[in-house]
Design an enzyme around this catalytic site. Structure first.
Site, PDB file in Angstrom:
ATOM      1  CG  HIS A  62      -1.640   0.680   0.830  1.00  0.00           C
ATOM      2  ND1 HIS A  62      -1.522   1.752   1.066  1.00  0.00           N
ATOM      3  CD2 HIS A  62      -3.002   0.720   0.775  1.00  0.00           C
ATOM      4  CE1 HIS A  62      -3.615   2.456   0.846  1.00  0.00           C
ATOM      5  NE2 HIS A  62      -4.089   1.843   1.458  1.00  0.00           N
ATOM      6  N   GLY A 106       0.633  -4.635   1.402  1.00  0.00           N
ATOM      7  CA  GLY A 106      -0.638  -5.622   1.199  1.00  0.00           C
ATOM      8  C   GLY A 106      -0.397  -5.862  -0.344  1.00  0.00           C
ATOM      9  CE1 TYR A 136      -2.967  -6.374   5.571  1.00  0.00           C
ATOM     10  CE2 TYR A 136      -4.355  -7.865   5.269  1.00  0.00           C
ATOM     11  CZ  TYR A 136      -3.317  -6.881   4.790  1.00  0.00           C
ATOM     12  OH  TYR A 136      -3.257  -7.703   3.473  1.00  0.00           O
TER      13      TYR A 136
HETATM   14  O1  YXS Z   1      11.986   8.853  -0.488  1.00  0.00           O
HETATM   15  P1  YXS Z   1      11.908   8.466  -2.089  1.00  0.00           P
HETATM   16  O2  YXS Z   1      10.990   9.936  -2.947  1.00  0.00           O
HETATM   17  O3  YXS Z   1      12.933   8.804  -2.870  1.00  0.00           O
HETATM   18  O4  YXS Z   1      10.869   7.021  -2.273  1.00  0.00           O
HETATM   19  C1  YXS Z   1      10.831   6.798  -1.282  1.00  0.00           C
HETATM   20  C2  YXS Z   1      10.694   5.608  -0.152  1.00  0.00           C
HETATM   21  O5  YXS Z   1      10.087   6.681   0.262  1.00  0.00           O
HETATM   22  C3  YXS Z   1       9.119   4.995  -1.718  1.00  0.00           C
HETATM   23  N1  YXS Z   1       8.810   3.926  -1.612  1.00  0.00           N
HETATM   24  C4  YXS Z   1       7.225   4.268  -1.051  1.00  0.00           C
HETATM   25  N2  YXS Z   1       6.165   5.003  -0.766  1.00  0.00           N
HETATM   26  C5  YXS Z   1       4.994   4.768  -0.420  1.00  0.00           C
HETATM   27  N3  YXS Z   1       4.372   3.435  -0.501  1.00  0.00           N
HETATM   28  C6  YXS Z   1       5.289   2.458   0.409  1.00  0.00           C
HETATM   29  N4  YXS Z   1       4.661   1.469   1.244  1.00  0.00           N
HETATM   30  C7  YXS Z   1       7.165   2.814   0.169  1.00  0.00           C
HETATM   31  N5  YXS Z   1       7.936   1.468  -0.411  1.00  0.00           N
HETATM   32  C8  YXS Z   1       9.102   2.627  -0.770  1.00  0.00           C
HETATM   33  O6  YXS Z   1      10.361   4.242  -2.411  1.00  0.00           O
HETATM   34  C9  YXS Z   1      11.271   4.953  -2.345  1.00  0.00           C
HETATM   35  C10 YXS Z   1      12.179   4.211  -2.259  1.00  0.00           C
HETATM   36  O7  YXS Z   1      12.009   3.422  -1.610  1.00  0.00           O
HETATM   37  P2  YXS Z   1      13.643   3.051  -0.784  1.00  0.00           P
HETATM   38  O8  YXS Z   1      14.911   4.020  -0.721  1.00  0.00           O
HETATM   39  O9  YXS Z   1      13.157   2.579   0.991  1.00  0.00           O
HETATM   40  O10 YXS Z   1      13.936   1.677  -1.682  1.00  0.00           O
HETATM   41  P3  YXS Z   1      14.756   0.427  -0.894  1.00  0.00           P
HETATM   42  O11 YXS Z   1      15.094  -0.810  -2.338  1.00  0.00           O
HETATM   43  O12 YXS Z   1      16.033   0.458  -0.184  1.00  0.00           O
HETATM   44  O13 YXS Z   1      13.800  -0.428  -0.575  1.00  0.00           O
HETATM   45  C11 YXS Z   1      12.759  -0.766  -1.073  1.00  0.00           C
HETATM   46  C12 YXS Z   1      11.913  -1.285   0.509  1.00  0.00           C
HETATM   47  C13 YXS Z   1      10.296  -1.916  -0.173  1.00  0.00           C
HETATM   48  C14 YXS Z   1      12.376  -2.385   1.322  1.00  0.00           C
HETATM   49  C15 YXS Z   1      10.945  -0.238   1.156  1.00  0.00           C
HETATM   50  O14 YXS Z   1      11.618   0.927   0.579  1.00  0.00           O
HETATM   51  C16 YXS Z   1      10.605  -0.442   2.343  1.00  0.00           C
HETATM   52  O15 YXS Z   1      10.853  -1.168   3.734  1.00  0.00           O
HETATM   53  N6  YXS Z   1       9.152  -0.565   2.425  1.00  0.00           N
HETATM   54  C17 YXS Z   1       7.944   0.180   2.562  1.00  0.00           C
HETATM   55  C18 YXS Z   1       7.624  -1.654   2.286  1.00  0.00           C
HETATM   56  C19 YXS Z   1       6.180  -1.671   3.691  1.00  0.00           C
HETATM   57  O16 YXS Z   1       6.878  -1.517   4.934  1.00  0.00           O
HETATM   58  N7  YXS Z   1       4.622  -1.960   3.214  1.00  0.00           N
HETATM   59  C20 YXS Z   1       4.096  -1.765   3.483  1.00  0.00           C
HETATM   60  C21 YXS Z   1       2.909  -0.366   3.262  1.00  0.00           C
HETATM   61  S1  YXS Z   1       1.522  -0.230   4.461  1.00  0.00           S
HETATM   62  C22 YXS Z   1       0.991  -1.657   3.459  1.00  0.00           C
HETATM   63  O17 YXS Z   1       0.588  -2.370   2.789  1.00  0.00           O
HETATM   64  C23 YXS Z   1      -0.465  -1.981   4.236  1.00  0.00           C
HETATM   65  C24 YXS Z   1      -1.610  -1.517   4.948  1.00  0.00           C
HETATM   66  S2  YXS Z   1      -0.229  -3.050   6.325  1.00  0.00           S
HETATM   67  O18 YXS Z   1       0.568  -2.147   6.491  1.00  0.00           O
HETATM   68  O19 YXS Z   1      -1.717  -3.152   6.723  1.00  0.00           O
HETATM   69  O20 YXS Z   1       0.604  -4.363   5.434  1.00  0.00           O
END
Ligand code: YXS
Length: 255
Positions: A62, A106, A136
């Site tokens: 998400h 998500g 969730y």
């Molecule tokens: O700072 P900039 O503008 O370059 O943007 C960065 C991050 O902010 C962005 N980005 C995201 N933006 C919005 N939503 C996200 N979920 C998201 N994930 C990343 O992408 C740019 C590059 O991110 P960066 O530098 O961290 O990349 P990386 O290659 O070092 O690491 C990739 C990840 C995916 C490991 C890391 O970005 C990460 O841990 N992202 C969050 C993953 C996560 O927790 N997703 C759950 C989202 S919430 C959801 O799905 C549900 C509500 S729930 O929580 O219930 O599951």
């Protein structure tokens, strides 16, 4: 944001928003929904859902920047990603997820809701509500439990750590674990087999299976209790801290 292609009643939707790690924003999800609707109108029998190219991340889940502020349900029924999950479940044909790279939050729910999953060794799956303080969705939990043993769902939900492609194969999250160089051809072959089978039979089967899985009786009181459990969390401290920590690019402090 999206690459779409068609080949003899097999449609492909490829995520193409890598600058934000294919995070499922309202805009991206809207494009996916419109594509699925046009595929359904066009009698497309099999949909392949993938990411453009081969990157370490398939989708970061998400779009956290679009999560509502603390005090509001982060996953309401009308949330675009929730709408997408339901649309995949009700699509009148097979939806195959082709996964290369890690899948977060998500986006795991999205992949798990596809009818089949083909992945390579780079795939991993991390279900992350506990990293963000998110309560969730009830339907998400129901579908996880309909697909996986409770202890595996517990591990995914309580640790929020990724599980490997190998373990995902062991637990039936993925149907085929294939070498990276073969994943496109193997996915295409699988799609071709399904495309050649009776679309009417498959459509009826998929809808029947969905209804059977969803037929979990809950009393009105249980439904109210579930609502209260989720309200207490998204109105609580952790959800506010979880989203803020992400925005500030620091680990959350849940005390
Ligand atoms: O700072 P900039 O503008 O370059 O943007 C960065 C991050 O902010 C962005 N980005 C995201 N933006 C919005 N939503 C996200 N979920 C998201 N994930 C990343 O992408 C740019 C590059 O991110 P960066 O530098 O961290 O990349 P990386 O290659 O070092 O690491 C990739 C990840 C995916 C490991 C890391 O970005 C990460 O841990 N992202 C969050 C993953 C996560 O927790 N997703 C759950 C989202 S919430 C959801 O799905 C549900 C509500 S729930 O929580 O219930 O599951």
């Amino acid at each position: 944001m999206l690459k779409v292609s068609l080949d003899d009643l097999v449609g492909t939707i490829a995520l193409d928003r890598y600058d934000k790690r294919n995070a499922l924003s309202e805009d991206l999800v809207g494009r996916m929904l419109r594509t699925l609707d046009s595929f359904a109108d066009g009698g497309i029998r099999v949909v392949i859902l993938r990411a453009v190219g081969t990157h370490p991340i398939w989708s970061a889940g998400h779009d956290i920047d679009e999560l509502p502020i603390a005090g509001a349900d982060p996953l309401p029924y009308r949330d675009p990603m929730e709408v997408l999950l339901r649309r995949v479940r009700t699509y009148p044909g097979a939806v195959i997820a082709m996964v290369q790279g890690s899948v977060w939050g998500g986006a795991c729910d999205l992949v798990f809701n596809c009818d089949l999953v083909v992945a390579d060794e780079s795939a991993a799956f991390a279900v992350t509500p506990a990293k963000l303080g998110v309560p969730y969705s009830v339907s998400g939990i129901q579908y996880f439990l309909s697909r996986l043993p409770l202890h595996i769902v517990n591990e995914l939900m309580m640790t929020a750590d990724p599980i490997s492609a190998e373990r995902a194969l062991t637990h039936g999250i993925i149907n085929r674990l294939v070498p990276a160089q073969d994943i496109e051809s193997i996915t295409a072959e699988l799609a071709a087999v399904i495309r050649s089978r009776s679309a009417e039979s498959i459509r009826a089967y998929k809808e029947q299976a969905r209804l059977i899985v969803e037929a979990v009786p809950l009393t009105a009181q249980q439904a109210q209790y579930i609502h209260q459990l989720r309200l207490d969390v998204y109105s609580g401290r952790d959800y506010a801290e979880g989203v803020l920590a992400f925005e500030e690019k620091r680990p959350p402090d849940f005390g």
